[in-house]
Design an enzyme around this catalytic site. Structure first.
Site, PDB file in Angstrom:
ATOM      1  N   ASP A  78      18.220 -24.923  40.855  1.00 43.82           N
ATOM      2  CA  ASP A  78      19.147 -25.431  39.744  1.00 43.82           C
ATOM      3  C   ASP A  78      20.031 -24.276  39.756  1.00 43.82           C
ATOM      4  O   ASP A  78      20.297 -24.101  38.602  1.00 43.82           O
ATOM      5  CB  ASP A  78      18.594 -25.853  38.815  1.00 43.82           C
ATOM      6  CG  ASP A  78      19.662 -26.692  37.743  1.00 43.82           C
ATOM      7  OD1 ASP A  78      20.699 -27.110  38.413  1.00 43.82           O
ATOM      8  OD2 ASP A  78      19.427 -26.719  36.416  1.00 43.82           O
ATOM      9  N   LYS A  80      23.251 -22.205  39.424  1.00 43.49           N
ATOM     10  CA  LYS A  80      24.542 -22.445  38.863  1.00 43.49           C
ATOM     11  C   LYS A  80      24.964 -21.338  37.852  1.00 43.49           C
ATOM     12  O   LYS A  80      24.272 -20.777  37.410  1.00 43.49           O
ATOM     13  CB  LYS A  80      24.630 -23.821  38.378  1.00 43.49           C
ATOM     14  CG  LYS A  80      23.782 -24.067  37.219  1.00 43.49           C
ATOM     15  CD  LYS A  80      23.903 -25.464  36.707  1.00 43.49           C
ATOM     16  CE  LYS A  80      22.648 -25.800  35.663  1.00 43.49           C
ATOM     17  NZ  LYS A  80      22.897 -27.229  35.275  1.00 43.49           N
ATOM     18  N   ASN A  83      23.313 -21.062  34.650  1.00 36.43           N
ATOM     19  CA  ASN A  83      21.764 -20.400  34.855  1.00 36.43           C
ATOM     20  C   ASN A  83      21.870 -18.907  35.394  1.00 36.43           C
ATOM     21  O   ASN A  83      20.817 -18.645  35.731  1.00 36.43           O
ATOM     22  CB  ASN A  83      21.096 -21.131  35.626  1.00 36.43           C
ATOM     23  CG  ASN A  83      20.568 -22.569  35.032  1.00 36.43           C
ATOM     24  OD1 ASN A  83      20.627 -22.654  33.638  1.00 36.43           O
ATOM     25  ND2 ASN A  83      20.343 -23.427  35.845  1.00 36.43           N
ATOM     26  N   ASP A 100      16.334 -19.808  33.585  1.00 37.90           N
ATOM     27  CA  ASP A 100      16.162 -21.430  33.445  1.00 37.90           C
ATOM     28  C   ASP A 100      15.461 -21.763  34.812  1.00 37.90           C
ATOM     29  O   ASP A 100      15.719 -22.504  35.867  1.00 37.90           O
ATOM     30  CB  ASP A 100      17.269 -22.081  33.467  1.00 37.90           C
ATOM     31  CG  ASP A 100      17.018 -23.297  32.870  1.00 37.90           C
ATOM     32  OD1 ASP A 100      15.918 -23.970  32.777  1.00 37.90           O
ATOM     33  OD2 ASP A 100      18.159 -24.311  32.598  1.00 37.90           O
ATOM     34  N   THR A 119      21.749 -29.755  39.743  1.00 35.18           N
ATOM     35  CA  THR A 119      23.133 -30.221  39.087  1.00 35.18           C
ATOM     36  C   THR A 119      24.058 -30.683  40.090  1.00 35.18           C
ATOM     37  O   THR A 119      24.401 -30.093  41.115  1.00 35.18           O
ATOM     38  CB  THR A 119      23.819 -29.042  38.372  1.00 35.18           C
ATOM     39  OG1 THR A 119      22.962 -28.611  37.384  1.00 35.18           O
ATOM     40  CG2 THR A 119      25.093 -29.418  37.906  1.00 35.18           C
TER      41      THR A 119
END
Length: 312
Positions: A78, A80, A83, A100, A119
């Site tokens: 994840d 991005k 994060n 995260d 995401t």
């Protein structure tokens, strides 16, 4: 507890440091170092976009963290700008931290991943394909695709794949075909090596996509001036973490914007390293963590709390 398990196995200057874990029957307190600069996402919105040396300095640290995670067979899943945290207010020497890790996965050599998570705008094509096939799977290279998306955003201030794009091409189709454009008004001042790195990361076939090791060897990343600055920042962080581990603890006062979110038996003074502030994440139990059933039942009903040293 998946995030705690992962954080306990890693130690890198560009990955958020786990200071302590306090487990109670109702709450799990995760004590992390404080990222006072906020999210990289917020910085991008504030700046619109980064110039090339700035983008490279941020990207170098992110890619270095991913190289480390992949060397330990950990896939973030994840990745991005939301994060990626900034632990410095000095824009000339940004301290970048990956955070995260709740969706991260520790895998054995040769193991493939099958859980649909992440995401949408940052999902690699193989993750989308996997959602529609019981035989599809993916590897740590999904993180490398996400790095390509992040680099595109850093240099242009816009995502390469999004639902709002003109032409009406669905987001899913954009990703599955690597349908993106280097818009002249956004990329005219961007160097060809930077665009070459993006092209080699946004490859539909994982076998054609650069690995984290290969990213760190790419000519654009191997800029002597920027890499020297990044390595200097990372060394400072390593030294800080080393000093922190040897310092004695002292009481910290809890400061929270929403104290009513805390349990009534929450301690008023929590121990933490004296050398720097930290943050606490409160994770309520019995809330689904995410779509990955391997991650366990805990998650993210998060309450962020700053801890500051108690003055004598």
């Amino acid at each position: 507890m998946n995030e705690v398990r992962i954080l306990r196995t890693v130690k890198h200057p560009c990955i958020i440091n786990l200071e302590d874990v306090i487990d109670t029957p109702d709450f799990l307190f995760i004590v992390l170092e404080l990222a006072e600069g906020g999210e990289l996402f917020e910085k991008i919105i504030e700046r619109t976009k980064f110039n090339e040396p700035e983008a490279k300095l941020h990207f170098y640290q992110i890619a270095s963290a991913m190289q480390y995670l992949h060397s330990k067979n950990i896939c973030h899943r994840d990745l991005k700008p939301e994060n990626v945290l900034l632990c410095s207010l000095d824009d000339s020497r940004p301290v970048v931290k990956i955070t995260d890790m709740g969706m991260s996965k520790l895998v054995d050599l040769g193991t493939v991943l099958k859980t649909f998570c992440g995401t949408p705008n940052y999902l690699a094509p193989e993750v989308i394909k996997m959602a529609h096939s019981s035989f599809a799977s993916y590897t740590v290279k999904v993180d490398c695709w996400s790095l390509g998306v992040i680099l595109y955003i850093l240099l242009s201030g816009t995502p390469p794949f999004c639902n709002e794009r003109q032409g009406g091409v669905p987001l899913r189709t954009q990703i599955l075909t690597a349908n993106y454009v280097f818009y002249p008004q956004l990329f005219n001042s961007v160097s060809e090596p930077a665009k070459d790195l993006i092209r080699k990361l946004l490859k539909v076939e994982p076998e054609e996509r650069l690995s984290a090791d290969e990213i760190m060897q790419h000519p654009w990343v191997q800029d002597s001036v920027v890499s020297h600055t990044a390595k200097s920042i990372m060394k400072e962080q390593m030294d800080l973490q080393a000093r922190r581990s040897f310092l004695l603890n002292k009481p910290f006062n809890v400061l929270a914007n929403h104290p009513t979110n805390l349990p009534t038996n929450h301690p008023t003074n929590l121990p933490a390293p004296v050398c720097s502030p930290v943050s606490v994440t409160v994770m309520k139990r019995n809330v689904p963590m995410d779509v990955d059933t391997d991650c366990g039942p805990e998650k993210k009903s998060r309450v962020e709390i700053n801890l500051v040293p108690q003055t004598d």
